[in-house]
Design an enzyme around this catalytic site. Structure first.
Site, PDB file in Angstrom:
ATOM      1  N   LYS A 168      79.684  81.767 143.469  1.00 26.97           N
ATOM      2  CA  LYS A 168      78.555  80.629 142.285  1.00 26.97           C
ATOM      3  C   LYS A 168      77.492  81.945 142.019  1.00 26.97           C
ATOM      4  O   LYS A 168      76.648  82.499 140.592  1.00 26.97           O
ATOM      5  CB  LYS A 168      76.992  79.861 142.599  1.00 26.97           C
ATOM      6  CG  LYS A 168      76.201  79.581 142.188  1.00 26.97           C
ATOM      7  CD  LYS A 168      76.908  79.091 140.732  1.00 26.97           C
ATOM      8  CE  LYS A 168      75.075  78.890 140.477  1.00 26.97           C
ATOM      9  NZ  LYS A 168      75.853  77.656 138.969  1.00 26.97           N
TER      10      LYS A 168
ATOM     11  N   CYS B 189      69.712  80.708 134.709  1.00 24.76           N
ATOM     12  CA  CYS B 189      70.583  81.511 135.979  1.00 24.76           C
ATOM     13  C   CYS B 189      70.391  82.569 135.584  1.00 24.76           C
ATOM     14  O   CYS B 189      70.481  83.383 137.142  1.00 24.76           O
ATOM     15  CB  CYS B 189      72.118  80.989 136.273  1.00 24.76           C
ATOM     16  SG  CYS B 189      71.912  78.765 136.397  1.00 24.76           S
TER      17      CYS B 189
END
Length: 315
Positions: A201, A255
């Site tokens: 991720k 992110c």
């Protein structure tokens, strides 16, 4: 199954509703009393394409509370902000969620961490807290990390259609979670260990950050040579094995500017990643300086900024 979803934000709420719409009994848990009251009154705390329709479809299997209940599955989808002083993940919300779960944990339960976290978080942080229940992870209960893969504006579509990575602390944990997610995920589901899933991720967003930094650095170099960087990138991308990102005033979103720090916070390596973060973090000031140069000699200039919002129709 009865599923408790802890954290009803941009990821937790759609995830909870997708499970509920698939026939599971879902309890959404959030410490924000205002959000809980809003949802229990039939109103959504934020807008997302398709969310209202999904809420309507899921409502018979979905309810909201500020308290955790005994369940078959506990899913953690809480924020993991960056501590800007230490450049490390602030895991207080993950820790708090785990503390809320352990006293309700029973044999054969499944615990899922979807929050984006540094490598080894599942192993080093979650397991010790959850094992306060007297149960052993991987033996008495199942535990996985399944990072979310969705973008605002297309969250529900991507949650359903994107491929998913599920990392279990045991193969049995990963397989149990795969069976659960298969109730609504139409993309491929790939199984691995928990630490690898955490790492995957993070490096997805790190890849983008480093490549954006390269484009931004090249934009500065091109300016020194009097070269149009947009033309140069367009021509370079005609090579079959080249695909430059576009330069810009840094990186946006929740992110890309954070996850690279999570990758290297406990590593003795990561110089390229840290340098890329520096390049992108300094781009706003560089952009401002260039604008000031362009406006030199213009009194009371009017400046129009295109693209203030993170995404279309979002604040």
């Amino acid at each position: 199954m009865k599923i408790s979803v802890l954290g009803l934000g941009y990821i937790g709420l759609p995830t909870a509703l997708l499970f509920a719409a698939s026939g599971h009994e879902v309890v959404g848990v959030d410490i924000d009393k205002r959000k809980v009251e809003l949802l229990n009154s039939g109103k959504l705390p934020f807008q997302e394409p398709g969310l209202e329709e999904l809420f309507e479809k899921a409502k018979n299997n979905f309810r909201v509370s500020t308290e955790v209940e005994e369940s078959d599955v506990f899913l953690i989808a809480v924020p993991t902000p960056l501590d800007f002083h230490t450049k490390a993940a602030d895991l207080k919300y993950v820790k708090s969620a785990a503390e809320m779960i352990w006293s309700h944990l029973r044999k054969d339960n499944l615990v899922i961490l979807e929050s984006t976290v540094p490598p080894k978080t599942t192993e080093r942080l979650l397991i010790p807290i959850l094992e306060k229940s007297g149960l052993k992870a991987g033996i008495d209960f199942y535990l996985v990390h399944c990072p979310e893969r969705a973008i605002p504006g297309k969250t529900i579509h991507e949650m359903v259609h994107n491929d998913r990575i599920i990392g279990g602390i045991t193969p049995e944990s990963a397989q149990r979670a795969k069976e659960l997610y298969s109730s609504f995920v139409k993309g491929e589901i790939y199984l691995t260990d928990a630490t690898t899933a955490e790492f995957v991720k993070l490096i997805e967003n790190t890849y983008r950050d480093v490549n954006i930094a390269l484009a931004n650095e090249l934009a500065k170099i091109a300016e020194e040579y009097g070269i149009n960087i947009w033309e140069a990138i367009e021509l370079a991308n005609k090579h079959p094995r080249v695909n430059f990102h576009k330069p810009g005033p840094g990186v946006g979103g929740h992110c890309i500017a954070i996850d690279p720090w999570f990758v290297i916070q406990d590593s003795s390596y990561g110089k390229i990643i840290a340098l890329a973060r520096h390049v992108n973090d300094t781009m706003p000031n560089y952009t401002l300086r260039k604008v000031r140069e362009m406006l030199n000699g213009i009194k009371n200039p009017t400046i129009t900024v295109f693209g203030v919002a993170y995404k279309g129709e979002r604040r």
